[in-house]
Design an enzyme around this catalytic site. Structure first.
Site, mmCIF file in Angstrom:
data_model
loop_
_atom_site.group_PDB
_atom_site.id
_atom_site.type_symbol
_atom_site.label_atom_id
_atom_site.label_comp_id
_atom_site.label_asym_id
_atom_site.label_seq_id
_atom_site.Cartn_x
_atom_site.Cartn_y
_atom_site.Cartn_z
ATOM 1 N N GLU A 119 -3.116 19.985 52.398
ATOM 2 C CA GLU A 119 -2.485 18.822 52.377
ATOM 3 C C GLU A 119 -1.354 18.691 52.160
ATOM 4 O O GLU A 119 -0.653 19.332 50.838
ATOM 5 C CB GLU A 119 -3.478 17.719 51.824
ATOM 6 C CG GLU A 119 -3.566 17.501 50.562
ATOM 7 C CD GLU A 119 -4.454 19.016 49.809
ATOM 8 O OE1 GLU A 119 -4.884 19.778 50.596
ATOM 9 O OE2 GLU A 119 -4.708 18.556 48.689
ATOM 10 N N CYS A 174 11.655 23.109 58.019
ATOM 11 C CA CYS A 174 11.691 24.363 56.963
ATOM 12 C C CYS A 174 12.809 25.131 57.418
ATOM 13 O O CYS A 174 13.065 26.402 56.616
ATOM 14 C CB CYS A 174 10.380 24.845 56.786
ATOM 15 S SG CYS A 174 9.331 23.868 55.752
ATOM 16 N N LYS A 218 -5.062 10.781 46.035
ATOM 17 C CA LYS A 218 -5.179 10.281 44.344
ATOM 18 C C LYS A 218 -5.202 8.956 44.323
ATOM 19 O O LYS A 218 -6.019 8.604 43.466
ATOM 20 C CB LYS A 218 -3.840 11.043 43.733
ATOM 21 C CG LYS A 218 -3.783 12.761 43.844
ATOM 22 C CD LYS A 218 -2.401 13.006 43.412
ATOM 23 C CE LYS A 218 -2.051 14.622 43.580
ATOM 24 N NZ LYS A 218 -0.803 15.136 43.232
ATOM 25 N N GLY A 274 0.451 24.811 55.640
ATOM 26 C CA GLY A 274 -0.099 23.900 54.809
ATOM 27 C C GLY A 274 0.993 23.111 54.054
ATOM 28 O O GLY A 274 2.342 23.308 54.489
ATOM 29 N N TYR A 281 7.550 30.846 55.710
ATOM 30 C CA TYR A 281 7.098 30.014 56.808
ATOM 31 C C TYR A 281 8.427 29.576 57.647
ATOM 32 O O TYR A 281 8.229 29.804 58.816
ATOM 33 C CB TYR A 281 6.713 28.640 55.956
ATOM 34 C CG TYR A 281 6.269 27.683 56.947
ATOM 35 C CD1 TYR A 281 5.036 27.481 57.986
ATOM 36 C CD2 TYR A 281 6.951 26.518 57.061
ATOM 37 C CE1 TYR A 281 4.920 26.630 58.707
ATOM 38 C CE2 TYR A 281 6.912 25.412 57.867
ATOM 39 C CZ TYR A 281 5.810 25.450 58.729
ATOM 40 O OH TYR A 281 5.245 24.417 59.602
HETATM 41 P P1 NAD Z 1 -2.575 21.901 61.185
HETATM 42 O O1 NAD Z 1 -2.823 22.841 60.000
HETATM 43 O O2 NAD Z 1 -3.501 20.803 61.058
HETATM 44 O O3 NAD Z 1 -3.153 22.647 62.561
HETATM 45 C C1 NAD Z 1 -2.878 23.754 62.919
HETATM 46 C C2 NAD Z 1 -3.995 24.363 63.726
HETATM 47 O O4 NAD Z 1 -3.745 25.824 64.195
HETATM 48 C C3 NAD Z 1 -5.206 24.539 62.715
HETATM 49 O O5 NAD Z 1 -6.218 23.433 63.295
HETATM 50 C C4 NAD Z 1 -5.331 25.789 62.522
HETATM 51 O O6 NAD Z 1 -7.062 26.145 62.499
HETATM 52 C C5 NAD Z 1 -5.056 26.362 64.126
HETATM 53 N N1 NAD Z 1 -4.855 27.892 64.022
HETATM 54 C C6 NAD Z 1 -4.156 28.540 62.766
HETATM 55 N N2 NAD Z 1 -4.424 29.978 63.414
HETATM 56 C C7 NAD Z 1 -4.741 29.980 64.617
HETATM 57 C C8 NAD Z 1 -4.937 31.143 65.380
HETATM 58 N N3 NAD Z 1 -4.849 32.440 65.137
HETATM 59 N N4 NAD Z 1 -5.350 31.090 66.532
HETATM 60 C C9 NAD Z 1 -5.808 29.541 67.017
HETATM 61 N N5 NAD Z 1 -5.527 28.449 66.264
HETATM 62 C C10 NAD Z 1 -5.025 28.800 64.846
HETATM 63 O O7 NAD Z 1 -0.923 21.844 61.058
HETATM 64 P P2 NAD Z 1 -0.298 20.507 61.854
HETATM 65 O O8 NAD Z 1 0.034 19.758 60.751
HETATM 66 O O9 NAD Z 1 -1.204 19.840 62.869
HETATM 67 O O10 NAD Z 1 0.960 21.266 62.644
HETATM 68 C C11 NAD Z 1 1.006 21.641 64.039
HETATM 69 C C12 NAD Z 1 2.324 22.462 64.162
HETATM 70 O O11 NAD Z 1 3.341 21.750 63.892
HETATM 71 C C13 NAD Z 1 2.190 23.779 63.359
HETATM 72 O O12 NAD Z 1 2.803 24.847 63.918
HETATM 73 C C14 NAD Z 1 3.329 23.376 62.052
HETATM 74 O O13 NAD Z 1 3.802 24.581 61.614
HETATM 75 C C15 NAD Z 1 4.181 22.488 62.630
HETATM 76 N N6 NAD Z 1 4.715 21.536 61.887
HETATM 77 C C16 NAD Z 1 3.933 20.657 61.367
HETATM 78 C C17 NAD Z 1 4.881 19.710 60.335
HETATM 79 C C18 NAD Z 1 3.783 18.721 59.552
HETATM 80 O O14 NAD Z 1 4.372 17.899 58.878
HETATM 81 N N7 NAD Z 1 2.498 18.535 60.046
HETATM 82 C C19 NAD Z 1 6.073 19.739 60.042
HETATM 83 C C20 NAD Z 1 6.781 20.804 60.534
HETATM 84 C C21 NAD Z 1 6.258 21.460 61.553
#
Ligand code: NAD
Length: 323
Positions: A188, A117, A197, A76, A146
Site C-alpha cells: 500500500e 519515479c 492507521k 507497491g 522501479y
Molecule cells: P496494482 O499493483 O494495484 O496493479 C497492478 C496489477 O498488475 C496487479 O493486480 C498485479 O497482480 C498485476 N500484475 C503483476 N504482474 C503481472 C503479470 N506478470 N501478469 C499479469 N498481471 C500482473 O498497481 P496500480 O496502482 O493499479 O498501478 C497500475 C500501473 O500504474 C502500474 O504499472 C504502476 O507502475 C503504474 N503507476 C501507479 C501509480 C500509483 O500511484 N498507483 C503511480 C505511478 C505509476
C-alpha cells in the site's frame, strides 16, 4: 471496439475496466492473480488470469483486441519498491512481450502506465520542490530499480512507434489514490496506509499514528477517477510523448495525516519513524503540457477524494477486525 486492460485485478486497472464498460467498450481484463484476489471483478468483462511476463500468454491476451492499456506491474509503495528492485525491473518482461504481441496482432493503440519515479533524484531533494515537467526526466537518475524500468520501457514504446508504427501513449502517473486498492500488507501507498492507521486508531482508541520519516516530505496525490479520465483522454489523443497525469496540489505527509484525522473526526498524535523509507523529499507534477495538449486537469479535491478513500478503507478495517 475491444479493449485489453492488463493489471485489471489491481487498483487503477479495476477502475479503468469499469469506466470502459460504462462507455460501451467490450473489455478483456487480465491479471496474474487468481480472480478471488482481484480488487474488482466486473461481470461485463471477459476476465482472464495470465502471467504476462510470458510471451505466449501476451499473444493470447492481445488476440483480437484493438486498444491495449498496460497497467500490469509488480509494484507497491516506497517500502516495497526500495526492497524489491530486481522484481520491479522484471516488469520489463511484461512490457517487452506485450509490445511485441501488440505489433504482431496489429493492435491499434498501446497505453503504457509510467510513473513520476522516472524523474531524477536531484530535482526532488527539498519539500518545496519545483514541479516536475516532462523534459526534466533526462539526463536520467530515476528511482533505482522501479524508475529505471519505467524509463526504459517508455523509450521502448517510442521506438516501437518509430520502427513498427505501433501507436503508443505514455502516462506518467503521480501518486494515485482511492478506494479498491492495496491498503494493508506492505504494497500500500501513503494515502491508503494513513487511512488504515487512522481507521484502526478509531477502533482501538489508541490515537498515536506512526508516520514514516519526519512527515515534512511532500507529494501531490491524484484521485483514481481523475487518473482514469486522464488515461482515457490520453489514449484518444495523438500525443505520443510521455505526459504527466497528476495533481499539482502539494501537501506534506504530516498535513495529509491531519487531513485524514479530520475526516475521521479524531485528535491524533503523530509518532515519526525516522528509520522508515521516505522516498524523495518533495515531488509535484507540472501540468502545463497536459493542460495544453489534452485540456485535462483533475477535478476531485484532495479532501473529497480522501474522504471517499477513508470510508472504503475504514469498512475494510472493520471487516478484517470482525468488530
Ligand atoms: P496494482 O499493483 O494495484 O496493479 C497492478 C496489477 O498488475 C496487479 O493486480 C498485479 O497482480 C498485476 N500484475 C503483476 N504482474 C503481472 C503479470 N506478470 N501478469 C499479469 N498481471 C500482473 O498497481 P496500480 O496502482 O493499479 O498501478 C497500475 C500501473 O500504474 C502500474 O504499472 C504502476 O507502475 C503504474 N503507476 C501507479 C501509480 C500509483 O500511484 N498507483 C503511480 C505511478 C505509476
Amino acid at each position: 471496439m475491444t479493449v485489453l486492460v492488463t493489471g485489471a485485478g489491481g487498483f487503477i486497472g479495476g477502475h479503468l475496466v469499469a469506466s470502459l464498460l460504462a462507455g460501451g467498450a467490450s473489455v478483456r481484463a487480465v491479471d496474474i492473480k487468481a480472480l478471488d484476489r482481484w480488487h474488482q471483478v466486473h461481470a461485463g468483462a471477459e476476465n482472464m488470469v495470465a502471467d504476462l511476463r510470458l510471451a505466449s500468454e501476451c499473444r493470447t491476451a492481445v488476440a483480437g483486441v484493438d486498444d491495449i492499456y498496460n497497467l500490469a506491474a509488480d509494484m507497491g509503495g516506497i517500502g516495497f519498491i526500495e526492497q524489491n528492485k530486481a522484481l520491479c525491473m522484471l516488469n520489463v518482461l511484461i512490457n517487452t512481450h506485450l509490445l511485441e504481441a501488440a505489433v504482431a496482432a496489429r493492435a491499434s493503440r498501446y497505453f503504457f502506465s509510467s510513473s513520476a519515479c522516472v524523474y531524477p533524484h536531484h530535482l526532488q531533494e527539498r519539500p518545496g520542490v519545483t514541479s516536475l515537467a516532462e523534459s526534466d526526466a533526462l539526463p536520467a537518475m530515476p528511482e533505482d530499480g522501479y524508475g529505471w524500468e519505467k524509463l526504459f520501457s517508455e523509450r521502448m514504446c517510442r521506438h516501437f512507434f518509430e520502427d513498427f508504427g505501433l501507436e503508443t501513449r505514455i502516462a506518467r502517473f503521480h501518486n494515485v489514490y482511492g478506494p479498491h486498492g492495496e491498503w494493508d500488507g506492505g504494497r500500500e501507498k501513503a494515502p491508503a496506509a494513513i487511512c488504515r492507521k487512522v481507521a484502526m486508531a478509531v477502533r482501538s482508541g489508541d490515537h498515536v499514528i506512526p508516520v514514516w520519516g519526519d512527515g515534512e516530505q511532500t507529494r501531490s496525490f491524484l484521485f483514481v477517477d481523475d487518473c482514469v479520465d486522464g488515461a482515457r483522454r490520453l489514449m484518444e489523443s495523438s500525443v505520443r510523448e510521455p505526459i504527466n497525469i497528476g495533481s499539482e496540489d502539494l501537501i506534506s505527509i504530516n498535513d495529509l495525516t491531519d487531513l485524514v484525522a479530520g475526516i475521521a473526526d479524531i485528535e491524533i498524535t503523530r509518532e515519526h519513524d525516522l528509520t522508515a523509507p521516505q522516498g524523495v523529499r518533495g515531488r509535484n507534477s507540472d501540468n502545463n503540457l497536459v493542460r495544453a495538449r489534452l485540456a485535462w486537469e483533475p477535478s476531485t479535491s484532495l479532501a473529497d477524494g480522501m474522504a471517499a478513500t477513508y470510508d472504503w478503507i475504514a469498512e475494510q478495517v472493520q471487516h478484517s477486525t470482525g468488530r
